[in-house]
Design a protein around this motif. Sequence first.
Motif: not given
Length: 305
Positions: A103-110
Amino acid sequence: MTERLNEGKVAIVTGAGGGIGRELAVALAQSGAKVLINDIGVSLQGAGGSATPAEETLGLIQQGGGEGAINTDSVSEWDGAQRIVASALDAFGRLDIVINNAGILRDAIFHKMSADDWLSVINVHLNGSFFVSRAAAEHFRAQQSGAFVHMTSTSGLIGNFGQANYSAAKLGIVALSKSIALDMQRYNVRSNCIAPFAWSRMTDSIPAETPEQKARVEKLQRMTPEKNAPLAVYLASDAAREVNGQVFAARHNELFLMSQSRPLRSVHSDVGWTPEHIAGHGMPALRGSFMGLDRSPDVFAWDPI
């Protein structure tokens, strides 16, 4: 773990170059399995690439007297998944267990999330879980046995801020796992999910400035990645032959069986419904059973002990 529940088995663990994946691979080897370590050696955001993390995991397995091999193909590509499965067969001659952990993460507010943020995470988590599982399915079907263990997350099961891509992928994995369980139970193939809790590079941004915050982080740091391994080793083994289509969570010394979507409450109208009737009668009757806008920390509101 002293019991060798997976003696003679062959397992694939994706994303096994560090964190939870590394601990799962090492624990499976300790349980008697030969392990194909799949990892492309990228950052948490998916950048870069190196075989070093997989080599380090292999070294740990070998130090413990286990057997392993390395594959650096990407789970996010159909052909890559085929090569991952072929690597396990080439190295060990069979395949019994697939742990979908990469897995990876690319967090951002929608409302600020880019198409690339969305697609990158969906491709690794959801497409990757499908591609690798699908590549293994024909071998499992032919030998009339096999076990899938997929990593989901309470970010998908419950919710979290700034993770629409990750949450959607992780909840999609639950539906994928249930479909695999339904479609392949006739071949003695099982599919289950784990929502792991662990202090890792995905959680080390939690603030620790005040004495209270520092004390809480100290507790959270006890949720080390290896705490998730016993459940995965068990679910991969024949000891779990009667466990299929379930969703579990592992949190320090706690194990949870998670619920799955079922009807909560119903209302009936002999004459059918109009929008006005729904507004005046239907929705008020249902409102008391509404689910709140909870996040994972709201539901798991107590610290591990």
